[in-house]
Write a protein that holds these residues in place. Structure first.
Motif, mmCIF file in Angstrom:
data_model
loop_
_atom_site.group_PDB
_atom_site.id
_atom_site.type_symbol
_atom_site.label_atom_id
_atom_site.label_comp_id
_atom_site.label_asym_id
_atom_site.label_seq_id
_atom_site.Cartn_x
_atom_site.Cartn_y
_atom_site.Cartn_z
ATOM 1 N N SER A 452 16.373 34.771 103.009
ATOM 2 C CA SER A 452 17.454 34.893 103.994
ATOM 3 C C SER A 452 18.531 33.838 103.740
ATOM 4 N N VAL A 453 19.002 33.818 102.502
ATOM 5 C CA VAL A 453 20.016 32.846 102.071
ATOM 6 C C VAL A 453 21.076 33.570 101.239
ATOM 7 N N ASP A 454 22.338 33.297 101.516
ATOM 8 C CA ASP A 454 23.428 33.836 100.703
ATOM 9 C C ASP A 454 23.709 32.867 99.564
ATOM 10 N N ILE A 455 23.668 33.374 98.344
ATOM 11 C CA ILE A 455 23.951 32.547 97.169
ATOM 12 C C ILE A 455 25.424 32.711 96.845
ATOM 13 N N VAL A 456 26.159 31.596 96.863
ATOM 14 C CA VAL A 456 27.617 31.631 96.792
ATOM 15 C C VAL A 456 28.110 30.941 95.519
ATOM 16 N N PRO A 457 28.563 31.706 94.524
ATOM 17 C CA PRO A 457 29.143 31.076 93.340
ATOM 18 C C PRO A 457 30.518 30.495 93.659
ATOM 19 N N LEU A 458 30.816 29.327 93.091
ATOM 20 C CA LEU A 458 32.119 28.689 93.262
ATOM 21 C C LEU A 458 32.850 28.697 91.927
ATOM 22 N N PHE A 459 33.961 29.426 91.874
ATOM 23 C CA PHE A 459 34.786 29.500 90.668
ATOM 24 C C PHE A 459 36.006 28.609 90.876
ATOM 25 N N GLU A 460 36.255 27.702 89.891
ATOM 26 C CA GLU A 460 37.299 26.693 90.108
ATOM 27 C C GLU A 460 38.353 26.638 89.012
ATOM 28 N N THR A 461 37.929 26.511 87.770
ATOM 29 C CA THR A 461 38.915 26.357 86.698
ATOM 30 C C THR A 461 39.606 27.690 86.434
#
Length: 840
Positions: A452-461
């Protein structure tokens, strides 16, 4: 006029020789303005002032005066902050454009009640408070600002004088670096005293303006929380910190409910109501005041008690004071027993190293895991079905990472699932980055199909933003991950980082790349029957995605998913935009209005035509080339280190997190945090990240005969207009005379001249494009605020530059003298950052 009036009260502050300091500081400011107009350096100006206006001969006397100037100017900044807070209702139209009241008139005019009801079923605004180090005021000073603003609003001069005296003897410095737990406790002050009542007021207004449409069930407002959960580059955040912060958040919301129930109890004194309210009050009291009391109250239990009371009032007491009960029901629906969702964040490199260690020390993964291709690694991760004992790994960071994933479940059991349900991965570069976290959760004890966890990718460059659609398409095509999303209501949250995007690609390219990434990610997600939610990592200034944020959301086109608005707020942006109930309500309403109006009455200028898109792409590409050229100059970072107080950021004791990710490595742009990077440009009044490349791009378009196309883009695109307006703010806060002495420096002169030329070029073309005579002419209140703040901080920026010059020129080994100059530099940083309000 008010500032000048109350500023005169400073002469009675309990400072050493304060009367003389006040007079001398006024003379110093005039001397500075005259000196910079004559192209003198900070060193020349300070030394000539000491010679003309003082009889000081010893270094100690001169230092004492400069420190008194700093002390005095710091408090002038506080006075101005409090005056602006007190005048908030006068300088903002709190029922005008962008507010809930304005939304009501739009809905009625457009007959859009049905569309609004549909939108409110799942729309929300999530404001996420971070622990990023941009707040220099200790809590004691924040409290004085709040009280001072209230007295100024009432024009109670005696009280104002008392608070100014209190400021005079209240330290502004933090002697010790705060722990992550300290940061969390400090921010809960804003949760309890600002966000909680402001959110309640907004919900009441929604019910008032949209009866029968606004409902309690969907959380229109959500709060997020990073202190205690954000461990990206912060070695001080451990699993016990995370658990303690979750407890702090739970305790904080129960305290808030308790206060409301006690207040209600004074009104709800009738039969059938008084008893249940007293019983609820007692239960809440036990959780707060009885040591070791077992947490046994639930959100559902509180709601049931309140619903029963509401029914009794409606059926037996003619609905008397029922609005009090409805307000609390709405708050409980919003905040549950968690108050703010605690996000976990870690860098992808940690997960990679952890899995290699697991492969090496256990039989959960193949021993040759490190040498496998990405697709082979993914296959291995999906096949892994054993729990890992953290103690087998040896490394403290690896153990803590697994223990944290395990702790998420226990936090959910006590605070509710919403209390901690997101894991954010910094530097996500591939589908593997996400699958690593997915697998690690199962290795930490979570059962398949029950995560019960949302996995959130962070795109930056810039490169990561371009690759993001391909990464997500690959993820959506992995059956196991698609099944996980199905269990999460087929919603995928994706975080996009403005700060590192600007650092990597420059202002225009970063904003354009995020816009295009959102369009492509929306398209890819829709093709896969996934609803994408964008979470924007924003700082305070335009260079980090700040500025007029609601305008940015209002300008999003129809090709960008608009289910929710989620963004980070941090540092002094929290205290300036959400520092009191009025400003917090106004700014949250602006975000709510932006998201709803974008869906219901989309601005005709929100969609880019193919021609306008081509023009914007060309501008972004040219800006990217220009910024890349200067960024890759071997002495670019050396220049910033030389001209600014960058190296002293870590000495300010404003945050638990180090100013760069890898403290043992040589300073590089990749490792340097966005806060000290952007903040240092702000300290030297160059604000390069907010406009560099804009002027060069516009100039190139003009030379190629494409100016009409640029003008058409500006006239027809709200998105581009917002970018230009925010860039104007960056330029308005620039003051190149401060560092003009570097123009002839043998090593850095060429760079300074390049930056100044681009500032002048950008200013020239922006004014031409907008048809203004001066920057921010269309925002007179904001412009006046900036101009006044610039004057207040000019003594601070000058003294700081003077100390930097003296430090660089010292040839004698006088350790005490060097330390004093360094102390001047750090002390000035406090006032400069606070004066800017959204500088880092």
């Amino acid at each position: 006029m008010k500032f000048q009036l109350y500023n005169s009260l400073f002469t009675s502050l309990p400072f050493h020789r304060v009367e003389k300091t006040g007079v001398l500081l006024s003379l110093f400011l005039l001397h500075l303005e005259e000196g910079f107009a004559k192209n003198k350096s900070p060193k020349e100006i300070v030394e000539s002032f000491m010679g003309q206006y003082t009889t000081y001969t010893t270094q100690e006397e001169k230092f004492n005066l400069l420190f008194r100037f700093i002390q005095y100017a710091e408090r002038q900044v506080v006075l101005f902050d409090a005056l602006e807070d007190a005048a908030f209702e006068h300088i903002h139209d709190i029922k005008g454009p962008g507010t809930v009241k304005h939304l009501q008139s739009e809905v009625i005019y457009e007959q859009a009640q049905k569309q609004l009801a549909e939108k409110l079923k799942d729309f929300s605004v999530r404001v996420v408070l971070t622990a990023h180090p941009t707040q220099f005021y200790p809590n004691s000073v924040l409290g004085i600002i709040h009280d001072l603003a209230q007295s100024l609003k009432r024009e109670h001069t005696t009280e104002v004088n008392s608070y100014l005296q209190q400021l005079g003897i209240t330290p502004f410095l933090k002697k010790e670096r705060p722990s992550p737990h300290d940061e969390a406790v400090n921010l809960t002050w804003f949760l309890e005293h600002v966000f909680y009542p402001a959110a309640g007021n907004i919900l009441s207004a929604m019910r008032q303006y949209f009866p029968g449409i606004a409902n309690f069930k969907n959380p229109l407002i959500r709060l997020g929380f990073w202190p205690g959960g954000d461990r990206d580059g912060n070695p001080y955040v451990k699993v016990d910190t995370t658990v303690k912060v979750a407890e702090v958040l739970r305790a904080s919301i129960i305290v808030s409910y308790y206060r409301d129930v006690r207040e209600m109890k004074r009104r709800l004194t009738f039969k059938g109501v008084e008893g249940p309210i007293a019983e609820l009050e007692k239960k809440l009291y036990n959780h707060i005041f009885i040591p070791g009391y077992q947490a046994d109250i639930t959100k559902e239990e509180i709601l049931e008690a309140l619903q029963n009371v509401r029914t009794t009032i409606l059926e037996q007491h003619n609905g008397l004071f029922v609005s009090h009960v409805e307000d609390l029901i709405a708050k409980v629906e919003l905040f549950g027993l968690f108050f703010a969702s605690l996000d976990i964040r870690q860098d992808s490199s940690v997960h990679n190293a952890l899995l290699e260690s697991i492969a090496e020390k256990t039989d959960v993964l193949p021993g040759q895991y490190a040498s496998l291709s990405d697709s082979e690694k993914i296959r291995s991760l999906l096949q892994a079905n054993k729990e890992v004992d953290p103690s087998q790994l040896g490394d403290e960071l690896f153990q803590d990472t697994l223990d944290t994933m395990k702790a998420v479940r226990s936090i959910q059991q006590i605070n509710g699932e919403d209390g901690c349900h997101r894991y954010i991965i910094s530097h996500s570069t591939s589908a593997l980055s996400v699958l690593e976290v997915y697998a690690l959760f199962h290795m930490s004890g979570w059962k398949k199909g029950q995560l019960s966890v949302d996995i959130v990718p962070l795109f930056e460059t810039i490169d990561d933003l371009k690759a993001a659609p391909h990464v997500m398409r690959e993820l959506y095509n992995i059956p196991e991950y698609k099944e996980h999303l199905k269990n999460r209501r087929s919603i995928q949250t994706i975080m996009l980082g403005f700060s590192d995007g600007t650092k990597d690609g420059g202002y225009l390219m970063a904003n354009w790349s995020i816009y295009k990434a959102k369009e492509e990610l929306t398209r890819v997600s829709r093709e896969n029957d996934i609803e994408v939610v964008f979470f924007d990592g924003r700082g305070g200034p335009p260079a980090r995605g700040g500025g007029k944020t609601h305008q940015f959301y209002k300008s999003m086109g129809p090709n960008i998913e608009n289910k929710e608005i989620q963004l980070t707020v941090q540092g002094q942006t929290i205290s300036s935009n959400f520092g009191n109930i009025d400003s917090a309500r106004y700014n949250m309403e602006q975000l709510i209005h932006a998201g709803i109006s974008n869906a219901l009455f989309r601005d005709a200028n929100s969609k880019l035509s193919p021609e306008n898109e081509a023009t914007l792409r060309e501008l972004a590409d040219e800006s990217y080339r220009a910024f890349g050229k200067v960024k890759n100059n071997p002495i670019f970072l050396e220049y910033l280190n030389f001209a600014s107080p960058l190296k002293y950021y870590s000495e300010t004791n404003i945050a638990s997190r180090p100013s760069k990710r890898n403290k043992d490595k040589k300073l590089t742009l990749d490792d340097l945090r966005a806060v000290p990077y952007v903040g240092s440009w702000s300290q030297i009044k160059q604000n390069l990240p907010g406009y560099y490349g804009v002027g060069l791009a516009l100039e190139k378009m003009e030379k190629e005969g494409k100016w009409e196309m640029v003008q058409q883009l500006y006239n027809n695109s709200l998105f581009f207009k917002t970018l230009i307006a925010n860039s104007e703010m960056s330029m308005s806060k620039s003051y190149f005379p401060l560092t003009a002495y570097l123009a002839h420096h043998p090593e850095y002169g060429a760079l300074w001249n390049d930056f100044y030329e681009e500032y002048e070029r950008s200013k020239k073309y922006v004014l031409r494009l907008t048809g203004k005579e001066e920057l921010m002419d269309d925002k007179p209140v904001g412009k006046l605020s900036i101009n006044m703040r610039q004057r207040i901080e000019l003594p601070l920026t000058t003294i700081q530059q003077y100390a930097l010059i003296q430090l660089r020129e010292q040839t004698q080994e006088d350790e005490q003298l060097l330390k004093t100059y360094e102390k001047l530099i750090v002390r000035c940083s406090f006032g400069i950052i606070n004066a800017e309000r959204n500088s880092a």
